[in-house]
Structure formats: structure tokens, C-alpha cells
Scaffold this active site. Structure first.
Site, mmCIF file in Angstrom:
data_model
loop_
_atom_site.group_PDB
_atom_site.id
_atom_site.type_symbol
_atom_site.label_atom_id
_atom_site.label_comp_id
_atom_site.label_asym_id
_atom_site.label_seq_id
_atom_site.Cartn_x
_atom_site.Cartn_y
_atom_site.Cartn_z
ATOM 1 N N TRP A 105 28.931 42.472 42.755
ATOM 2 C CA TRP A 105 29.750 43.497 42.752
ATOM 3 C C TRP A 105 30.099 44.287 42.088
ATOM 4 O O TRP A 105 31.215 44.908 42.998
ATOM 5 C CB TRP A 105 30.749 41.841 41.225
ATOM 6 C CG TRP A 105 30.375 40.316 42.319
ATOM 7 C CD1 TRP A 105 30.212 39.342 41.879
ATOM 8 C CD2 TRP A 105 31.419 39.836 42.786
ATOM 9 N NE1 TRP A 105 30.239 38.638 41.727
ATOM 10 C CE2 TRP A 105 30.402 38.715 43.195
ATOM 11 C CE3 TRP A 105 32.320 40.454 44.036
ATOM 12 C CZ2 TRP A 105 31.071 37.932 43.813
ATOM 13 C CZ3 TRP A 105 33.336 38.917 44.701
ATOM 14 C CH2 TRP A 105 32.278 38.607 44.798
ATOM 15 N N ASP A 175 34.083 44.941 34.014
ATOM 16 C CA ASP A 175 34.103 43.724 35.416
ATOM 17 C C ASP A 175 33.692 42.561 34.176
ATOM 18 O O ASP A 175 32.998 42.303 34.348
ATOM 19 C CB ASP A 175 34.007 43.537 36.875
ATOM 20 C CG ASP A 175 33.860 42.173 37.179
ATOM 21 O OD1 ASP A 175 34.598 41.428 36.695
ATOM 22 O OD2 ASP A 175 33.654 42.268 38.466
ATOM 23 N N LYS A 199 36.461 31.386 36.113
ATOM 24 C CA LYS A 199 35.418 30.637 35.917
ATOM 25 C C LYS A 199 35.097 30.517 34.057
ATOM 26 O O LYS A 199 35.222 29.121 33.610
ATOM 27 C CB LYS A 199 34.610 31.710 36.115
ATOM 28 C CG LYS A 199 34.565 32.850 37.389
ATOM 29 C CD LYS A 199 33.415 33.688 37.564
ATOM 30 C CE LYS A 199 33.526 34.175 38.610
ATOM 31 N NZ LYS A 199 32.907 33.451 39.703
#
Ligand SMILES: Cc1ncc(COP(=O)(O)O)c(C=O)c1O
Length: 363
Positions: A105, A175, A199
Site C-alpha cells: 500500500w 495511511d 476494517k
């Protein structure tokens, strides 16, 4: 199986939500809070929805201690849009920004930032399979960098920062998709935080973005309307139709976190759940935990079996025992158990006893 015929869900996201929240949402679908409008059928311009978004924002502010002068946005497009949007808004034309590359990511975030300026991966662990995150002395931030970007929890590889990374006095951009509201992140030490909700916070389709005064004052002329933070700040996240359903569920998940000990409670449970699994993984050579011990994630526990040919058997037998979502990401292989806020300790205990039994039969 867990209650209501639900499996023990260890999926990496969208992930399991607390059952009582799912049931509450189900009740609200035909009629939201006695308004006569179903949850998915209410106008975002109505007072009913304004109350929902105000409530979600204020709960999030309280739970993770967002300073009053920070902006909070609920956007769409996922964290993947933020890879580009954050750099677009924060980097000067042809400017510099530094990235800690601790997984796929952050690598993607770096690629997007390079569309805007000179973005550099000042630390990159891809050579050793993303088993760790850097300590402060392992990298240095360039003088001209306008910010340091990192990924607080690496969902695929199961590593996590357990310290605030040194940024050389530059603004920090993080992030936090897979550990927001489930781990200790000091908001006031960051200038931009972004996270997909699917999540720890709720369903897919909502992206939380938190901006410091510095971040929200980085104005650039001529940005595409939807990619300009100013557009969304000036309209309270309702320049266009927001994800009304997702924001409602997010509010209900946050209320559940509040009722269950707040952020401290969530961190305590996530630490306990992951500890149960790491204890087993460390107990014999049958298991091969992926992450280096000091960098292990509380949110995603990743491992291989010493005999990799047993991994498929493990997944099949786990499935037969009512456990799902355990297959590791294809770039790591093996097994991954995601233990976000909605994952109950009972599911982890079920997995732990399955693992002990599996080892006794195949070890
Ligand atoms: C740390 C991290 N960043 C970014 C993403 C991508 O998020 P999205 O699918 O919301 O764009 C994910 C998804 O799993 C993630 O775990």
C-alpha cells in the site's frame, strides 16, 4: 460457528462488524429513528441525516482525540484515491515528499505521489519481504521534503509501527486504514490521516480524512473539484451525495466502541487477541510467523506453516470448523488472521484451539 449461524470471520476487509451493530442496522433499514424514512432512503439534505453525520464526526473526534482545529471529512473513493489526492493537495508544484515503504500500500502511495512531484522511498523493505518497519535511525528525511508519509499498519504483511516515526520536523501523513481507532495514533502529531472505514470503523465506501490546519491551508488553484480538500471542507463532506448508509453504520460502530471502553478498550482487546495467536506461533517450529517480533501487528497476524503443503489443508479444515477469511494475501501466501475491532475474542479462542488441535494431528 458463532452466534446467528455466522462464521468466525477473519477477513481483512470488508471485515466482521459487531453483531449488535449489524442487528441495529437491520432494524433501521425500513425506518430510521422513527423518521418514517428508511436508512438508505433518506435525503442527505435532511435534518435526520445531518444529525447522523454530526454524531459520527463528534464521536470520532472524541474517541481518537482529534484537536478542535482539525477538519474531519467522510469521503468516497477509498484510501486508494487518497494516495493521489493527499499528494495533489499537499505537495507544491514540483515539490518533494518522502515515503517509508513498508508494504504494497505504501508503494502504491509512492507511485501516485510521483505523479505530482519528486516523491522518494527513503526506506524500503521490499528486499526482505516486508517483515519490519524502520526504527528512527534507519532513514533520514530529505531537507526539501514537504512531508513524511507512512502506513501505520501493513495489512498484507502484518507489520505495524509501535512508535511515532521520526519525521525530521516535517509534517506526518499516515495511511491508517487498518488500525485507525484500534491502535494508538496521536492525531495531534500528524497533519493528514486517511483511512478506509471497512476494517475498524464500518462498511466499505467511506474514507475518513483528518486534516491539520497546515494540511487544510495548503491551497492550490485549479485542482479538479472533487480532488480538492477545500471542496469537501467548505461543504461539511456534503458537496455531493455522501455515502449515507456507510456514515450511519460508522456512527453505530463508533457508539459501540464508546460503550466498550473507548479507544483504550479497543487497543486492550486487539492486543489480547493478537497475543493469543502470537503465543501459539512462537511455541513451536511448526509455525513460521512472518513479521519480525518488534514490528508485529495487532490487527493482522500473518504466518506460514513450516511445511507449506499443509497450508491448504489448514484452510480447508478451518473452513469446515466454521472459520473463514484466513487465506493470506497472494503476495505473502500462507495464513492471515485479521483481528479488527469487530472481531470478538471468542473467534480468536476458537481459532487458537483449532490451531493447537491441528498441530497435534499434523505436527
Ligand atoms: C493500509 C491500506 N491502505 C490502503 C488500502 C486500500 O484501500 P481501499 O480499498 O479503500 O482503496 C488498504 C486496503 O486493504 C489498506 O489495508
Amino acid at each position: 460457528m458463532g452466534p446467528s449461524g455466522r462464521i468466525h470471520n477473519f477477513g481483512a476487509g470488508p471485515a466482521v462488524l459487531p453483531l449488535e451493530v449489524v442487528e441495529e442496522v437491520a432494524e433501521t433499514l425500513p425506518n430510521l429513528g422513527g423518521s418514517g424514512f428508511g436508512l438508505m432512503e433518506v435525503s442527505h439534505r435532511s435534518q435526520t441525516f445531518q444529525d447522523v453525520i454530526d454524531s459520527a464526526m463528534s464521536r470520532l473526534r472524541g474517541l481518537i482525540a482529534i484537536p478542535d482545529d482539525y477538519e474531519v471529512l467522510f469521503l468516497q473513493g477509498g484510501a486508494s484515491t487518497q494516495f493521489y489526492m493527499s499528494a495533489l493537495n499537499l505537495m507544491s508544484e514540483g515539490g518533494m515528499a518522502d515515503y517509508l515503504v513498508t508494504g504494497i500500500w505504501s508503494k502504491k502511495a509512492l507511485v501516485e505521489a510521483n505523479r505530482i512531484g519528486d516523491a522518494s522511498g527513503v526506506w524500503d523493505d521490499s528486499g526482505s519481504g516486508f517483515r519490519s518497519v524502520p526504527s528512527d535511525g534507519d532513514y533520514s528525511v530529505r531537507d526539501g521534503a514537504e512531508y513524511l508519509h507512512y502506513t501505520s499498519n501493513n495489512t498484507l504483511f502484518g507489520t505495524q509501527f509501535h512508535h511515532l516515526p521520526e519525521s525530521g520536523g516535517k509534517p506526518r501523513v499516515v495511511d491508517a486504514s487498518s488500525d485507525i481507532c484500534g491502535a494508538n495514533i496521536d492525531v495531534s502529531e500528524h497533519d493528514l490521516i486517511y483511512a478506509g472505514a471497512q476494517k475498524n470503523l464500518g462498511p466499505s465506501g467511506v474514507t475518513v480524512v483528518i486534516l491539520s490546519p497546515w494540511a487544510s491551508s495548503r491551497r492550490k488553484e485549479g485542482l479538479p473539484t472533487m480532488l480538492d480538500y477545500q471542496t469537501h471542507i467548505s461543504k461539511g463532506s456534503m458537496f455531493n451525495t455522501p455515502n449515507t448508509f456507510g456514515i450511519f453504520v460508522l456512527d453505530r460502530v463508533l457508539a459501540w466502541v464508546e460503550r466498550n471502553g473507548g479507544l483504550e478498550g479497543a487497543i486492550g482487546r486487539n492486543s489480547e487477541k493478537s497475543g493469543v495467536l502470537y503465543d501459539i506461533l512462537d511455541s513451536s517450529d511448526f509455525w513460521r510467523p512472518h513479521a519480525d517480533p518488534g514490528c508485529r501487528s495487532m490487527m493482522n497476524v500473518t504466518w506460514r506453516l513450516a511445511d507449506e503443503s499443509l497450508e491448504q489443508v489448514f484452510l480447508e479444515e478451518a473452513g469446515d470448523s466454521g472459520m473463514g477469511g484466513l487465506k493470506g494475501h497472494r503476495s505473502v501466501g500462507g495464513i492471515r488472521a485479521s483481528l479488527y475491532n469487530g472481531c470478538p475474542i471468542e473467534s480468536v479462542e476458537a481459532l487458537a484451539s483449532f490451531m493447537t488441535d491441528f498441530e497435534s494431528r499434523h505436527g
